[in-house]
Each structure stands twice: as structure tokens, then as C-alpha cells.
Design a protein around this motif. Sequence first.
Motif, mmCIF file in Angstrom:
data_model
loop_
_atom_site.group_PDB
_atom_site.id
_atom_site.type_symbol
_atom_site.label_atom_id
_atom_site.label_comp_id
_atom_site.label_asym_id
_atom_site.label_seq_id
_atom_site.Cartn_x
_atom_site.Cartn_y
_atom_site.Cartn_z
ATOM 1 N N GLN A 1 77.261 38.813 15.052
ATOM 2 C CA GLN A 1 76.073 39.150 14.278
ATOM 3 C C GLN A 1 74.842 38.495 14.899
ATOM 4 O OE1 GLN A 1 76.412 38.820 9.968
ATOM 5 N NE2 GLN A 1 74.378 37.940 9.879
ATOM 6 N N PHE A 2 73.722 39.242 14.920
ATOM 7 C CA PHE A 2 72.469 38.679 15.400
ATOM 8 C C PHE A 2 71.317 39.285 14.605
ATOM 9 C CE2 PHE A 2 73.105 42.516 17.797
ATOM 10 C CZ PHE A 2 71.847 43.030 18.046
ATOM 11 N N THR A 3 70.162 38.680 14.746
ATOM 12 C CA THR A 3 69.007 39.108 13.955
ATOM 13 C C THR A 3 67.872 39.555 14.861
ATOM 14 O OG1 THR A 3 68.069 36.878 13.870
ATOM 15 C CG2 THR A 3 69.581 37.510 12.095
ATOM 16 N N VAL A 4 67.003 40.411 14.294
ATOM 17 C CA VAL A 4 65.799 40.876 14.965
ATOM 18 C C VAL A 4 64.644 40.705 13.992
ATOM 19 C CG1 VAL A 4 64.601 42.862 15.953
ATOM 20 C CG2 VAL A 4 67.033 42.517 16.418
ATOM 21 N N GLN B 1 61.162 41.618 20.818
ATOM 22 C CA GLN B 1 62.390 40.872 20.585
ATOM 23 C C GLN B 1 63.168 40.797 21.890
ATOM 24 O OE1 GLN B 1 63.137 39.590 17.579
ATOM 25 N NE2 GLN B 1 65.030 38.613 18.227
ATOM 26 N N TYR C 1 74.912 44.060 14.096
ATOM 27 C CA TYR C 1 76.229 43.658 14.591
ATOM 28 C C TYR C 1 76.421 44.237 15.983
ATOM 29 C CZ TYR C 1 77.550 42.054 9.952
ATOM 30 O OH TYR C 1 77.620 41.382 8.758
ATOM 31 N N ARG D 1 63.251 39.779 8.670
ATOM 32 C CA ARG D 1 64.474 39.618 9.444
ATOM 33 C C ARG D 1 65.415 40.800 9.213
ATOM 34 N NH1 ARG D 1 66.474 35.123 11.896
ATOM 35 N NH2 ARG D 1 64.876 33.863 10.872
ATOM 36 N N ARG D 2 65.904 41.384 10.296
ATOM 37 C CA ARG D 2 66.860 42.484 10.232
ATOM 38 C C ARG D 2 68.161 42.039 10.883
ATOM 39 N NH1 ARG D 2 63.676 45.070 6.660
ATOM 40 N NH2 ARG D 2 61.550 45.021 7.451
ATOM 41 N N TRP D 3 69.273 42.370 10.235
ATOM 42 C CA TRP D 3 70.583 41.935 10.718
ATOM 43 C C TRP D 3 71.282 43.089 11.420
ATOM 44 C CZ3 TRP D 3 71.951 36.845 10.106
ATOM 45 C CH2 TRP D 3 71.166 36.096 9.218
ATOM 46 N N HIS E 1 69.700 40.429 22.975
ATOM 47 C CA HIS E 1 70.730 39.507 22.487
ATOM 48 C C HIS E 1 71.821 39.410 23.546
ATOM 49 C CE1 HIS E 1 73.509 37.455 19.844
ATOM 50 N NE2 HIS E 1 74.429 38.387 20.101
#
Length: 256
Positions: free
Chosen positions: A184-187, A162, A197, A193-195, A165
Motif C-alpha cells: 500500500q502507498f499514498t498519493v 508525486q 495498492y 491523501r489518496r490510497w 512509488h
Amino acid sequence: MLQDVPSVQYKVKIENFSLLQRSKLEKYESSLFEACDHKWKLSLYPNGNTNRGGKGHLSLYLEIAQTETLPLGWEVHVNMKMLVYDHNRDKFLAFQDAIGCTKRFHPMKTEWGLDKLLPLCTFNDTDSGFLVDDWCVLGVELFLVRDTGKGESMSLVKDLKQPPHIWTIDNLLGKRNGKNLCEQFTVGGPGDRRWFYCQFYCRGRSENFDAFIDYPTLANGFLFNDSLVVEAEIMNIGLVKVLVRKANLKGFICFW
């Protein structure tokens, strides 16, 4: 411990017990009986199980049977007590292992019991009330413990590829006395999908870094037109599953 037993669901009365002791039979096994969704049998050593240090005692064991029908990796947790009928008091004397009455039956351990249930000198003494007119009653109090306990299962995500960010915070000095900022971003991919902050505390204090960087340092090359670029990279992800299992006790009393 003495206890009353309100009903008899399985009973075998052993008569002429002294003949059993004088015979060459080392072990006597009861018939199979069903209790708590499983098949069981009791094993009695009338002169003690000498292989386990039970010489001079009565030895009694509970064994789970027909395990070949159970699923791979099976385990059965049982709360059990061995019982001996006391003719004098018309009650049952309950015995249990010193390390606890809950036992785990599994493919490597299919039998539990007491090597030294009672000294033979005590059991054979008619005044004790266990062997009267050369007959006795032995048994087991059995409770199946289903799905009990709490715990968790943790696994690390493999091959976590990944990119970091990148977060651009504009007008940072103007927000210096304001609230903390959050993005907020995702991995992970669409199916995994994992959220997360990303938080930045403008007052110079956060829950994770009390002094991440001070404003004089920020102003010395980190700010451009009052904008700050923050980079957050997730190196590893551990997925934790909380296991909460309900307890259910199902009882059975077998007399032998």
C-alpha cells in the motif's frame, strides 16, 4: 383520459365565456396561487395562441411566478396535466404533452402548457360538455418532483506532483508459487491523501497484465540477488462522486 378529482383547492369559474372570446383580450391570466412551495399562475388564450400555432384551438399554460425570489441557477421539475371539466360525465378530461408530463422550469423556460389544448369547434359545441350555459372550468394537476435521479460527478486533480512509488521485492524466485504480493502507498498531501495498492502476481499473471514479464526475461538483468525493484507512477487521478437523490412527489390540483 377521464379522471375524478376528490377536492378543489383553487377554483375560478369562467362565466360568459363567449364574451371573453369576442373581446379583444388575447390572453387572460389567473390570480397567483401557491402550490408545492412555489407561486404559479395559469394563462388562457380563449382564441388560441397564434404565435405558437394554436390558432383555432384553446391554449392553456402554467407559469411559475415571482422567480426573482428563487436562488441563482434554480430549477423546478413538475409533473403536470391540463384539465377540462366535462359537464356531461361529471369528470375532468386530462391532457398532457406528447413528449411527457414532467417539465423543467428554469430562468430560460418559465412557462409550459399546450398550444392546442382543444379545438375551439369541439370546446364551443355544447354537446361536447365542456362549455355548458356559457361557463367552463379549466385547471392543472400539478406535482412537484424533488431531487430525483442518479448520477456522478468527476473531476481531475490538478498539479499532481508525486514521485513514483518504488517497491523492492526480495526473494522473488522463492515466492514464485506463492500468493500475489501487495503493498500500500499514498498519493497526495496530508489534507488530500489518496490510497493505492501495488500488486505483483508471482505466478506470471495479473488482472491488468496477463503477461507483464516472464521469468526468463526477469532473470536476464532484472533480478539482483533474487530481488526485483518495481516502480509505480500515478499520472492522473479522477475523483468521482456518486450522486444519489431521493424522489419526492408533492401534489396540488388547481382549477380555474
